[in-house]
Scaffold this motif. Structure first.
Motif, PDB file in Angstrom:
ATOM      1  N   GLY A  37       0.862  -1.342  -0.092  1.00  0.00           N
ATOM      2  CA  GLY A  37      -0.103  -0.142  -0.097  1.00  0.00           C
ATOM      3  C   GLY A  37       0.696   1.269  -0.054  1.00  0.00           C
ATOM      4  N   ASN A  38       2.137   0.975  -0.075  1.00  0.00           N
ATOM      5  CA  ASN A  38       2.962   2.530  -0.180  1.00  0.00           C
ATOM      6  C   ASN A  38       2.874   2.961  -1.447  1.00  0.00           C
ATOM      7  N   ASP A  39       2.290   4.112  -1.637  1.00  0.00           N
ATOM      8  CA  ASP A  39       2.470   4.808  -2.915  1.00  0.00           C
ATOM      9  C   ASP A  39       3.441   5.857  -3.012  1.00  0.00           C
ATOM     10  N   GLY A  40       3.988   5.873  -4.111  1.00  0.00           N
ATOM     11  CA  GLY A  40       5.257   6.904  -4.346  1.00  0.00           C
ATOM     12  C   GLY A  40       4.997   7.470  -5.690  1.00  0.00           C
ATOM     13  N   ARG A  41       6.063   8.084  -6.083  1.00  0.00           N
ATOM     14  CA  ARG A  41       6.175   8.926  -7.261  1.00  0.00           C
ATOM     15  C   ARG A  41       7.062   8.389  -8.281  1.00  0.00           C
ATOM     16  N   LEU A  42       7.225   8.836  -9.415  1.00  0.00           N
ATOM     17  CA  LEU A  42       8.351   8.443 -10.423  1.00  0.00           C
ATOM     18  C   LEU A  42       9.443   9.426 -10.353  1.00  0.00           C
ATOM     19  N   GLY A  63       4.375  12.874 -10.250  1.00  0.00           N
ATOM     20  CA  GLY A  63       3.176  12.256  -9.237  1.00  0.00           C
ATOM     21  C   GLY A  63       3.577  12.882  -7.717  1.00  0.00           C
ATOM     22  N   GLU A  64       2.959  12.799  -6.731  1.00  0.00           N
ATOM     23  CA  GLU A  64       3.341  13.186  -5.598  1.00  0.00           C
ATOM     24  C   GLU A  64       3.591  12.068  -4.503  1.00  0.00           C
ATOM     25  N   ALA A  65       4.424  12.172  -3.587  1.00  0.00           N
ATOM     26  CA  ALA A  65       4.755  11.215  -2.806  1.00  0.00           C
ATOM     27  C   ALA A  65       3.828  11.197  -1.752  1.00  0.00           C
ATOM     28  N   GLN A  66       3.514   9.926  -1.250  1.00  0.00           N
ATOM     29  CA  GLN A  66       2.537   9.367  -0.250  1.00  0.00           C
ATOM     30  C   GLN A  66       3.241   9.027   0.928  1.00  0.00           C
ATOM     31  N   PHE A  67       3.084   9.393   2.157  1.00  0.00           N
ATOM     32  CA  PHE A  67       3.557   8.858   3.165  1.00  0.00           C
ATOM     33  C   PHE A  67       2.520   8.246   4.080  1.00  0.00           C
ATOM     34  N   PRO A  68       2.159   6.957   4.189  1.00  0.00           N
ATOM     35  CA  PRO A  68       1.044   6.471   4.883  1.00  0.00           C
ATOM     36  C   PRO A  68       1.547   6.599   6.505  1.00  0.00           C
TER      37      PRO A  68
END
Length: 81
Positions: A37-42, A63-68
């Protein structure tokens, strides 16, 4: 010019021709995509050469970095006095 060759090596080690089969190169690699489920960016890095300065890296992001949110599963043991 005279070149000496050790006598204990077969002639094929000093042949000027290559082997009968072409060289096999494998440059494959893959990234383990963990479905946690960790989303990141390219992150894209483009390299250019600037004269004698060496390689210059241009780094761009898509994209935008996501920090769960972090949820600890640790529960401290009770302390008795």
């Amino acid at each position: 010019m005279t070149v000496a060759r050790p006598q204990n090596r077969p002639n094929e080690y000093y042949s000027s021709t290559g082997p009968d089969t072409p060289a096999q190169y494998n440059f494959n690699w893959q990234v383990k995509d963990d479905p946690s489920g960790n989303d990141g960016r390219l992150q894209r890095v483009t390299y250019t050469v600037n004269g004698n300065s060496g390689y210059v890296a241009e780094v761009t992001y898509e994209g935008e970095a996501q920090f769960p949110t972090y949820q600890s599963s640790y529960t401290p043991a009770p302390r008795y006095a």
